[in-house]
Design a protein around this motif. Structure first.
Motif, mmCIF file in Angstrom:
data_model
loop_
_atom_site.group_PDB
_atom_site.id
_atom_site.type_symbol
_atom_site.label_atom_id
_atom_site.label_comp_id
_atom_site.label_asym_id
_atom_site.label_seq_id
_atom_site.Cartn_x
_atom_site.Cartn_y
_atom_site.Cartn_z
ATOM 1 N N TYR A 92 0.739 -1.088 -0.005
ATOM 2 C CA TYR A 92 0.004 -0.103 0.001
ATOM 3 C C TYR A 92 0.839 1.256 0.015
ATOM 4 C CZ TYR A 92 -3.148 3.597 2.095
ATOM 5 O OH TYR A 92 -3.802 4.585 2.181
ATOM 6 N N SER A 93 0.319 2.271 -0.931
ATOM 7 C CA SER A 93 1.237 3.471 -0.549
ATOM 8 C C SER A 93 0.437 4.541 -0.096
ATOM 9 C CB SER A 93 1.437 3.844 -2.218
ATOM 10 O OG SER A 93 1.615 5.359 -2.374
ATOM 11 N N PRO A 94 0.573 5.418 0.964
ATOM 12 C CA PRO A 94 -0.092 6.424 1.543
ATOM 13 C C PRO A 94 -0.119 7.698 0.713
ATOM 14 C CG PRO A 94 2.176 6.376 2.475
ATOM 15 C CD PRO A 94 2.008 5.062 1.385
ATOM 16 N N ARG A 95 0.521 7.812 -0.420
ATOM 17 C CA ARG A 95 0.210 8.714 -1.264
ATOM 18 C C ARG A 95 -0.777 8.303 -2.204
ATOM 19 N NH1 ARG A 95 6.688 10.349 -3.358
ATOM 20 N NH2 ARG A 95 7.352 11.107 -1.257
ATOM 21 N N ALA A 96 -0.641 7.128 -2.752
ATOM 22 C CA ALA A 96 -1.908 6.938 -3.790
ATOM 23 C C ALA A 96 -2.981 6.551 -3.279
ATOM 24 C CB ALA A 96 -1.174 5.833 -4.516
ATOM 25 N N LYS A 97 -2.930 6.200 -1.836
ATOM 26 C CA LYS A 97 -4.010 5.573 -1.075
ATOM 27 C C LYS A 97 -4.631 4.484 -1.817
ATOM 28 C CE LYS A 97 -5.235 9.886 1.136
ATOM 29 N NZ LYS A 97 -3.982 10.440 1.308
ATOM 30 N N ALA A 98 -3.813 3.486 -2.169
ATOM 31 C CA ALA A 98 -4.401 2.573 -3.020
ATOM 32 C C ALA A 98 -3.462 1.238 -2.797
ATOM 33 C CB ALA A 98 -4.455 2.656 -4.262
ATOM 34 N N TRP A 99 -3.534 -0.058 -3.127
ATOM 35 C CA TRP A 99 -2.671 -1.053 -2.909
ATOM 36 C C TRP A 99 -2.438 -1.558 -4.348
ATOM 37 C CZ3 TRP A 99 -1.347 -3.459 1.811
ATOM 38 C CH2 TRP A 99 -2.235 -3.092 2.853
ATOM 39 N N THR A 100 -1.136 -2.433 -4.362
ATOM 40 C CA THR A 100 -1.013 -3.121 -5.566
ATOM 41 C C THR A 100 -1.712 -4.018 -5.880
ATOM 42 O OG1 THR A 100 0.611 -4.325 -4.535
ATOM 43 C CG2 THR A 100 1.347 -2.395 -5.429
ATOM 44 N N GLU A 101 -1.824 -4.590 -7.246
ATOM 45 C CA GLU A 101 -2.510 -5.905 -7.666
ATOM 46 C C GLU A 101 -1.965 -7.101 -6.778
ATOM 47 O OE1 GLU A 101 -2.670 -6.924 -11.775
ATOM 48 O OE2 GLU A 101 -3.333 -4.897 -12.221
ATOM 49 N N ALA A 102 -2.762 -8.143 -6.491
ATOM 50 C CA ALA A 102 -2.458 -9.370 -5.613
ATOM 51 C C ALA A 102 -1.342 -10.101 -6.570
ATOM 52 C CB ALA A 102 -3.627 -9.913 -5.404
ATOM 53 N N ILE A 103 -0.282 -10.514 -5.800
ATOM 54 C CA ILE A 103 0.749 -11.260 -6.678
ATOM 55 C C ILE A 103 0.991 -12.548 -5.789
ATOM 56 C CG2 ILE A 103 3.142 -11.260 -7.225
ATOM 57 C CD1 ILE A 103 1.479 -9.494 -9.077
ATOM 58 N N VAL A 104 0.895 -13.470 -6.353
ATOM 59 C CA VAL A 104 1.424 -14.923 -5.596
ATOM 60 C C VAL A 104 2.731 -14.904 -5.554
ATOM 61 C CG1 VAL A 104 1.363 -17.324 -5.622
ATOM 62 C CG2 VAL A 104 -0.905 -16.114 -6.631
ATOM 63 N N ILE A 105 3.511 -14.952 -4.438
ATOM 64 C CA ILE A 105 4.762 -14.671 -4.351
ATOM 65 C C ILE A 105 5.506 -16.278 -3.984
ATOM 66 C CG2 ILE A 105 5.244 -12.380 -3.583
ATOM 67 C CD1 ILE A 105 5.893 -13.341 -0.827
ATOM 68 N N HIS A 106 4.517 -17.288 -3.607
ATOM 69 C CA HIS A 106 4.917 -18.669 -3.532
ATOM 70 C C HIS A 106 3.489 -19.443 -3.854
ATOM 71 C CE1 HIS A 106 6.785 -22.414 -2.171
ATOM 72 N NE2 HIS A 106 5.627 -22.617 -1.576
ATOM 73 N N ARG A 107 3.786 -19.865 -4.888
ATOM 74 C CA ARG A 107 2.558 -20.980 -5.769
ATOM 75 C C ARG A 107 2.600 -22.538 -4.989
ATOM 76 N NH1 ARG A 107 -0.829 -19.650 -9.080
ATOM 77 N NH2 ARG A 107 0.158 -17.691 -9.792
ATOM 78 N N THR A 108 1.635 -22.849 -4.440
ATOM 79 C CA THR A 108 1.330 -24.208 -3.990
ATOM 80 C C THR A 108 0.015 -24.527 -3.848
ATOM 81 O OG1 THR A 108 2.039 -25.637 -2.385
ATOM 82 C CG2 THR A 108 1.539 -23.430 -1.582
ATOM 83 N N GLU A 109 -0.383 -25.768 -3.937
ATOM 84 C CA GLU A 109 -1.731 -26.089 -4.046
ATOM 85 C C GLU A 109 -1.988 -26.696 -2.675
ATOM 86 O OE1 GLU A 109 -3.076 -28.128 -7.466
ATOM 87 O OE2 GLU A 109 -2.669 -26.541 -8.722
ATOM 88 N N VAL A 110 -1.041 -27.184 -1.890
ATOM 89 C CA VAL A 110 -1.177 -27.708 -0.727
ATOM 90 C C VAL A 110 -1.808 -26.815 0.557
ATOM 91 C CG1 VAL A 110 0.624 -29.561 -1.295
ATOM 92 C CG2 VAL A 110 1.236 -27.319 0.245
ATOM 93 N N ASP A 111 -2.345 -27.289 1.551
ATOM 94 C CA ASP A 111 -2.771 -26.632 2.756
ATOM 95 C C ASP A 111 -1.849 -25.581 3.216
ATOM 96 O OD1 ASP A 111 -4.816 -28.378 1.950
ATOM 97 O OD2 ASP A 111 -4.613 -29.497 4.003
ATOM 98 N N ALA A 112 -2.314 -24.465 3.663
ATOM 99 C CA ALA A 112 -1.877 -23.647 4.288
ATOM 100 C C ALA A 112 -1.807 -23.838 5.745
ATOM 101 C CB ALA A 112 -2.377 -22.089 4.436
ATOM 102 N N CYS A 113 -0.638 -23.595 6.614
ATOM 103 C CA CYS A 113 -0.590 -24.173 7.880
ATOM 104 C C CYS A 113 -0.181 -22.756 8.797
ATOM 105 C CB CYS A 113 0.874 -25.200 8.116
ATOM 106 S SG CYS A 113 0.526 -26.686 7.408
ATOM 107 N N GLN A 114 -0.817 -22.988 9.907
ATOM 108 C CA GLN A 114 -0.687 -21.923 10.957
ATOM 109 C C GLN A 114 -0.795 -20.334 10.471
ATOM 110 O OE1 GLN A 114 3.630 -22.810 11.839
ATOM 111 N NE2 GLN A 114 2.999 -24.944 12.879
#
Length: 198
Positions: A92-114
């Protein structure tokens, strides 16, 4: 993390920059050139989106599957799990008052833990996230993600440790040049070498 490229200034433009900096400093004796302003000036991200959230069910609030941290320059970083995708990041940028597009930085189809842990200092953001094929059934993680982003946060250094119950904490040095991920062992990241040969 090494950033390719060399910036070249002619002697004349460098001189103008020095004179402008001197005038600004004289007009504002309390102003300092630090890593925070440098990180803000290196921000090349595009901010046009709204913040999304994890789509994993959780009763109660806040969900451990959503995490957010604020940087010294006022930007914010959010990470969350998405079913069938993996670990997703927006900032998020406080100047733009908006967020970037969502980006997958680690791709996996297994379950999320914790949950997800985020730490920030000196323009550097560190993240811990965990995944495993049977986490929804109560099994421990099968892989732990250590991630580090700097400057414009458009690239992330990722380390995946498999057959591991997960990093317990991340700490970022005051200047943001080093990160330590700790459990029974320690994984180190530096701005000079990234995760190195580990």
């Amino acid at each position: 993390m090494r950033r390719p490229g060399i910036q070249v200034l002619t002697w004349g433009s460098a001189s103008v920059w020095v004179m402008v900096a001197a005038v600004v400093a004289c007009g504002h004796p309390d102003s300092t050139a630090d890593d925070v302003s440098q990180n803000a000036s290196e921000d090349s991200s595009t901010y046009t989106s709204e913040l999304q959230k994890s789509d994993l069910p959780w009763s109660g609030s806040p969900s451990p599957y959503d995490a957010e941290v604020k940087l010294d320059d006022g930007r914010r970083v959010a990470m969350y799990y998405r079913r069938g995708k993996g670990l997703v990041e927006q900032h998020y940028s406080p100047r733009a008052k908006a967020w970037t597009e969502a980006i997958v930085i680690h791709r996996t189809e297994v379950d999320a833990c914790q949950g997800i842990e985020l730490r920030a200092n000196g323009g550097t953001v560190a993240a811990i996230a965990n995944f495993g094929p049977y986490c929804y059934d109560g099994e421990p993680p099968a892989a732990s993600i250590a991630a580090v982003g700097t400057n414009s946060l458009t690239r992330w250094d990722i380390n995946v440790t498999k057959d591991f119950d997960g990093w317990e904490q991340a700490s970022v040095s005051d200047d943001g040049h080093e990160v330590a991920f700790r459990s029974d062992t320690t994984l180190r990241w530096t701005r000079a070498d990234g995760f190195g040969d580990q």
